[in-house]
Design an enzyme around this catalytic site. Sequence first.
Site, PDB file in Angstrom:
ATOM      1  N   SER A 297       6.110  46.097  46.824  1.00 29.28           N
ATOM      2  CA  SER A 297       4.903  45.900  46.030  1.00 29.28           C
ATOM      3  C   SER A 297       5.165  44.899  44.911  1.00 29.28           C
ATOM      4  O   SER A 297       6.181  45.002  44.205  1.00 29.28           O
ATOM      5  CB  SER A 297       4.483  47.246  45.450  1.00 29.28           C
ATOM      6  OG  SER A 297       3.291  47.116  44.717  1.00 29.28           O
TER       7      SER A 297
ATOM      8  N   ASN B  86      11.340  56.828  42.807  1.00 27.14           N
ATOM      9  CA  ASN B  86      10.654  56.293  41.636  1.00 27.14           C
ATOM     10  C   ASN B  86      10.756  57.184  40.411  1.00 27.14           C
ATOM     11  O   ASN B  86      10.544  56.729  39.301  1.00 27.14           O
ATOM     12  CB  ASN B  86       9.175  56.024  41.957  1.00 27.14           C
ATOM     13  CG  ASN B  86       8.493  57.229  42.544  1.00 27.14           C
ATOM     14  OD1 ASN B  86       8.906  57.751  43.567  1.00 27.14           O
ATOM     15  ND2 ASN B  86       7.446  57.698  41.887  1.00 27.14           N
TER      16      ASN B  86
ATOM     17  N   THR C 242      -9.585  38.438  53.972  1.00 29.00           N
ATOM     18  CA  THR C 242      -9.212  37.131  53.425  1.00 29.00           C
ATOM     19  C   THR C 242      -8.000  37.288  52.514  1.00 29.00           C
ATOM     20  O   THR C 242      -7.967  38.186  51.665  1.00 29.00           O
ATOM     21  CB  THR C 242     -10.400  36.538  52.642  1.00 29.00           C
ATOM     22  OG1 THR C 242     -11.468  36.339  53.560  1.00 29.00           O
ATOM     23  CG2 THR C 242     -10.026  35.224  51.983  1.00 29.00           C
TER      24      THR C 242
ATOM     25  N   HIS D 283       3.914  44.358  41.933  1.00 27.98           N
ATOM     26  CA  HIS D 283       3.944  44.697  40.504  1.00 27.98           C
ATOM     27  C   HIS D 283       5.169  45.485  40.085  1.00 27.98           C
ATOM     28  O   HIS D 283       5.361  45.763  38.906  1.00 27.98           O
ATOM     29  CB  HIS D 283       2.657  45.425  40.097  1.00 27.98           C
ATOM     30  CG  HIS D 283       2.528  46.839  40.563  1.00 27.98           C
ATOM     31  ND1 HIS D 283       2.701  47.903  39.719  1.00 27.98           N
ATOM     32  CD2 HIS D 283       2.237  47.368  41.772  1.00 27.98           C
ATOM     33  CE1 HIS D 283       2.498  49.032  40.384  1.00 27.98           C
ATOM     34  NE2 HIS D 283       2.216  48.731  41.637  1.00 27.98           N
TER      35      HIS D 283
ATOM     36  N   CYS E 142       2.436  66.619  32.861  1.00 24.72           N
ATOM     37  CA  CYS E 142       1.542  67.167  31.844  1.00 24.72           C
ATOM     38  C   CYS E 142       0.609  66.128  31.251  1.00 24.72           C
ATOM     39  O   CYS E 142      -0.455  66.461  30.765  1.00 24.72           O
ATOM     40  CB  CYS E 142       2.347  67.778  30.700  1.00 24.72           C
ATOM     41  SG  CYS E 142       2.908  69.426  31.072  1.00 24.72           S
TER      42      CYS E 142
ATOM     43  N   GLN F 230      10.709  50.690  45.086  1.00 26.73           N
ATOM     44  CA  GLN F 230      11.560  50.601  43.895  1.00 26.73           C
ATOM     45  C   GLN F 230      12.886  49.917  44.191  1.00 26.73           C
ATOM     46  O   GLN F 230      13.588  49.493  43.265  1.00 26.73           O
ATOM     47  CB  GLN F 230      11.834  52.010  43.328  1.00 26.73           C
ATOM     48  CG  GLN F 230      10.606  52.779  42.887  1.00 26.73           C
ATOM     49  CD  GLN F 230       9.960  52.225  41.625  1.00 26.73           C
ATOM     50  OE1 GLN F 230      10.541  51.400  40.901  1.00 26.73           O
ATOM     51  NE2 GLN F 230       8.743  52.664  41.346  1.00 26.73           N
TER      52      GLN F 230
ATOM     53  N   THR G 245       0.955  51.345  48.599  1.00 26.46           N
ATOM     54  CA  THR G 245       0.113  52.417  49.128  1.00 26.46           C
ATOM     55  C   THR G 245      -0.467  51.995  50.470  1.00 26.46           C
ATOM     56  O   THR G 245      -0.435  52.758  51.447  1.00 26.46           O
ATOM     57  CB  THR G 245      -1.013  52.757  48.127  1.00 26.46           C
ATOM     58  OG1 THR G 245      -0.408  53.160  46.892  1.00 26.46           O
ATOM     59  CG2 THR G 245      -1.899  53.867  48.656  1.00 26.46           C
TER      60      THR G 245
END
Lengths: 405, 130
Positions: free
Chosen positions: A201, A153, A242, A203, A328, A181, A74
Amino acid sequence: MQLPIYLDYQATTPVDPRVLDEMLPYFTEKFGNAASRSHSFGWSGEEAVEKARKQIAALIGASPKEIVITSGSTEGINLAMKGTAEMYGSKGKHIITSLVEHKAVLDTAKHLEKEGFEVTYLSPDKKGRISVDQVRDAIRDDTILVALIWGNNEIGTLNPIREIGALCHEKNVLFFTDGTQAAGKIPVDAIADNVDMLCLSGHKLYGPKGVGALYVRRRNPRVRLVAQMDGGGHERGMRSGTLNVPGIVGLGAACEIAMNELEKDAQHTSALRKRFEDKVTGALDHVHINGDVEHRLPNCTNISFNYVEGESLIMGVKDLAVSSGSACTSASLEPSHVLRACGVGDELAHSSIRFGFGRHTTEEEVDFAADQMITAVKRLRELSPLYEMVQEGIDISSIDWSGGH
Amino acid sequence: MAYSDKVLDHYNNPRNVGSLDKKSNSVGTGVVGAPECGDVMKLQIEVEGDRIVDAKFKTFGCGSAIASSSLATEWIKGKTVDEALQIKNTQIVEELSLPPVKIHCSVLAEDAIKSAIADYKAKSAGKQED
Ligand SMILES: Cc1ncc(COP(=O)(O)O)c(C=O)c1O
């Protein structure tokens, strides 16, 4: 076999134990601030960060100096898009992106629109792909940036990045790709693939959360960005703050493992995916695989189970951790913007589920998951007035549903 | 999303799933919702005199939609037509502890009851004219 079974590897991945082992000393004994120049605590932190930078760069064919550490994709997306817009806004105000981007790209584009930029949102083909010709037709004299996702994704579709990058270079337009991805899942070579900026990213590739990287090309062309975070001038002034040393060490280790095991991981996950798809499509009628089965990430599939609704389906497979193509499960009842952009009707979009397979997924888990899905779909179809109509030979699309909500 | 125990119970053991003969004059059928919106409910009643002696449903929709329609069939069975018309969606919301994003499921269930009764009434009015 432990339940529930995790099949949501596009949302996030567990930290690989080998990655965690590398990280741990940097929380405790090697806790130095990588910017401290006056003692060994700082030096060992800096050394660890520079090693990680090399590992990250190696995964994507970049040089370590081209890597800006971020807090994740992001942030990488925001820095790449806003930083480009601010730096090159006087040259032109036009940006090209697509309708199947991650929210971080779409919302950043919206933000830039408010600041006076004009954004073209390319519409993909039915499989979720953007073509080089579409980009060529959209580029204008005042276009400064093309921002397109590499591996989607939600549906896994891969864009023709190398060809689009070549076009952008020919037209002197900067090219940013959201590689969140794709990195660590398919071969990525920033130079050969003609990419100017790419975010990844931790994770998503068995590293920690809250750390990522932005590749910023230094030659042919040299990309300059306006920093979006002011402060101590870390990361060559592009991103102050940092450094998260343990996180960065983890990201580096994760990238190195991903590079060494890329082929193995891809073979493993794509074989599991095939096993899953074959079982499910063999046992059920009216199922549809979304996306582009030719050009896609190796580790996910997005399947529409016609005539059953996705949220009720997920409820019926509580031993599986999967995600609904329809949103949903979050507060909004809107079906996925990606499936919608691919022209999948809202009805089918409401019936879609994404399955992600990972490094640690087993055949036994996949078989169990497929059986659970098949049982749940059959049960819900017993309950489905739409399935009943189809069995009776009624064409659902011919019905006037205007009484609906 | 966390579901209430009652929603889970109806989802796992839906009551009165099935279909009645929609051509029968004593059967009223209501189909409400739309596939694009992610919910379609079909609710049917069988009426003897002015009493609902049987009710069946089939629902395409989330767990709360399935639970709302299952509960609706349970409640209307044995009631007179007029009593069934008194059922309000808010009662369904309360009984199933539906969160605000799922209130439309209860509205749909109320609509389904009304629509089935309207169909039944239209059929019996037609019969009398014959
Ligand atoms: C394609 C894509 N882009 C961006 C992001 C955002 O990444 P992060 O969680 O690192 O901010 C994600 C993950 O949700 C993603 O899948």
